[in-house]
Design a protein around this motif. Sequence first.
Motif, PDB file in Angstrom:
ATOM      1  N   VAL A   1       7.044 -47.847  54.753  1.00  9.87           N
ATOM      2  CA  VAL A   1       5.987 -46.992  54.205  1.00  9.87           C
ATOM      3  C   VAL A   1       4.714 -47.823  54.055  1.00  9.87           C
ATOM      4  CG1 VAL A   1       5.270 -45.547  52.277  1.00  9.87           C
ATOM      5  CG2 VAL A   1       7.670 -45.584  52.981  1.00  9.87           C
ATOM      6  N   LYS A   2       3.626 -47.357  54.632  1.00  5.62           N
ATOM      7  CA  LYS A   2       2.348 -48.050  54.548  1.00  5.62           C
ATOM      8  C   LYS A   2       1.634 -47.628  53.267  1.00  5.62           C
ATOM      9  CE  LYS A   2       2.939 -49.776  58.701  1.00  5.62           C
ATOM     10  NZ  LYS A   2       3.243 -51.213  58.910  1.00  5.62           N
TER      11      LYS A   2
ATOM     12  N   LEU B   1       9.974 -49.627  49.542  1.00  7.50           N
ATOM     13  CA  LEU B   1       9.750 -48.515  50.471  1.00  7.50           C
ATOM     14  C   LEU B   1       9.638 -49.059  51.890  1.00  7.50           C
ATOM     15  CD1 LEU B   1       7.008 -46.838  48.268  1.00  7.50           C
ATOM     16  CD2 LEU B   1       9.401 -46.131  48.407  1.00  7.50           C
TER      17      LEU B   1
ATOM     18  N   ASP C   1      11.506 -40.830  54.834  1.00  8.00           N
ATOM     19  CA  ASP C   1      11.326 -42.175  54.274  1.00  8.00           C
ATOM     20  C   ASP C   1      12.528 -42.556  53.417  1.00  8.00           C
ATOM     21  OD1 ASP C   1       8.866 -42.492  55.443  1.00  8.00           O
ATOM     22  OD2 ASP C   1       7.710 -41.946  53.664  1.00  8.00           O
TER      23      ASP C   1
ATOM     24  N   GLU D   1       2.132 -40.788  49.148  1.00  3.76           N
ATOM     25  CA  GLU D   1       2.344 -41.650  50.311  1.00  3.76           C
ATOM     26  C   GLU D   1       3.764 -41.575  50.867  1.00  3.76           C
ATOM     27  OE1 GLU D   1       0.747 -45.527  49.498  1.00  3.76           O
ATOM     28  OE2 GLU D   1      -1.250 -44.711  49.136  1.00  3.76           O
ATOM     29  N   LEU D   2       4.622 -40.765  50.250  1.00  5.58           N
ATOM     30  CA  LEU D   2       5.961 -40.556  50.792  1.00  5.58           C
ATOM     31  C   LEU D   2       5.958 -39.378  51.764  1.00  5.58           C
ATOM     32  CD1 LEU D   2       8.279 -41.015  47.658  1.00  5.58           C
ATOM     33  CD2 LEU D   2       8.037 -42.565  49.610  1.00  5.58           C
ATOM     34  N   GLU D   3       6.821 -39.476  52.762  1.00  2.00           N
ATOM     35  CA  GLU D   3       6.992 -38.398  53.740  1.00  2.00           C
ATOM     36  C   GLU D   3       8.480 -38.142  53.950  1.00  2.00           C
ATOM     37  OE1 GLU D   3       5.083 -39.552  57.321  1.00  2.00           O
ATOM     38  OE2 GLU D   3       3.032 -39.470  56.484  1.00  2.00           O
TER      39      GLU D   3
END
Length: 482
Positions: free
Chosen positions: A168-169, A165, A126, A121-123
């Motif tokens: 971050v969704k 985070l 971020d 879920e990290l990009e």
Amino acid sequence: MSRPRLNEARTKIVATVGPACDSVDQLAALIEAGVDVFRINSAHGSIEQHAEKLTNIRAASDRTGFPAGVLLDLAGPKIRLGQLPQEPLACPLGARFAFVRGADSQEEGELTSTYPRLIDELEPGDRVMLADGTVALQVESVTPSRAECVVVAAGEIRSRQGVNLPGVKLSVAAMLPSDIENAIWAAQHEIDFISLSFVRTAEDVRSLKDLLNSYECQSLVIAKIEKPEALDNLERIVQEADGIMVARGDLGVEIDVAETPVAQKRIIATCKRLMKPVIVATQMLESMHHSVRPTRAEASDVANAVLDGADACMLSGETAIGSYPRESVATMDRIMHKTEESMPRGLSASPGNHDELYRQTQAVTRAGMEVAEALGSKLITIATHSGGTAWVKSNTRSLIPTIAVSDHLASVRRMNLFWGIEPIFCEDIADTAHLIEQVTRWACEQTENGQRVIRPGDTMVVVSGSDVVEGADNVISVHTLS
């Protein structure tokens, strides 16, 4: 003099139980100093340890004669660092680290977390905030097995510290299996309040309420606002929850710290408009971990929360692990009391919630307040089974001393969170003569500087809630104390 007392703060105090205050003697001392509700933090300890704390709280309540409320704080989907190769681990500016899968890091510079889907879920771009936001990493690249990061705010980190985070969704559920287990335990042991961490939507709150309803549990659900998504959905969350906590620790990391004070005021204002109790939490008297006196800024922080309209303020580490738990409570009570003395007397503007459920109670309760002010009454008494009438009165913010008498012990404990309400247990509130006798006995014990606060001949206005008086929904009566 045992509590409740007329000369204590109307804003309520929530205190976290921990090693510094978890004995019956220590808890009783905190009750006498001004604690209204005790918080058990489920993020620390097992259910067996929570049960021991609850037993000691109930014993301290019995000893003091004051039925303190209990709040179980569910940990929620809090992401934490895994075990680090060294303690503490320095993170100098520009240093490179990588989050990897699994529970253990294999090489220097590798970090792990308690959230298995973190890398998914990290990009790139971020930000990853560690150690309550004091250390910041920026994600540079992500592969199926690693998220490469660079340190953009230096500091030190330790194992098991929180990971935030911002922006971050996450797809993680609102309640983890451990939260469900703790909530079921709370439902089975008559815990008064259960708070849900990292709420994002009203549906998160509903999921906890549905779980509690399946166990016929009457606990009030407190939604903790600490995510940007919660601010986006604030109106619906407040409507769904029974109360709100402004959890400024994680909130101040998830959003720009400069925005946190304004967010706090917005949350409190929304709660007041929708008639929901609101608790302000985190670092209220932080320096009193190791100092017998707070800073001037901390005193102002507590005062501003009171002036904003908070129903309660919460102490965390100050009472759980600090060196001066009793002094922290007494100091907070004193700051609140002094601040309330500066508040305008009389009724506040009418609450914004005109739901049919509240309309009649609002009208009768406010009429009772107006009668009390016109007569110069020294005391208002609310006779209530559920505590609903007391909550409506609390929202008027009238400074006339008010006690709420209930024949349900659970209602008495829940009313400890209501601003300006001093709850008392009475076996039969439908017997008016018995009720007046109980209240008169209590009133005669109230002294300030050696002088009785209430004297014979003073008037008292009694407002009876629905179903207390047979054949009537609400009743106002005036009594002269003998």
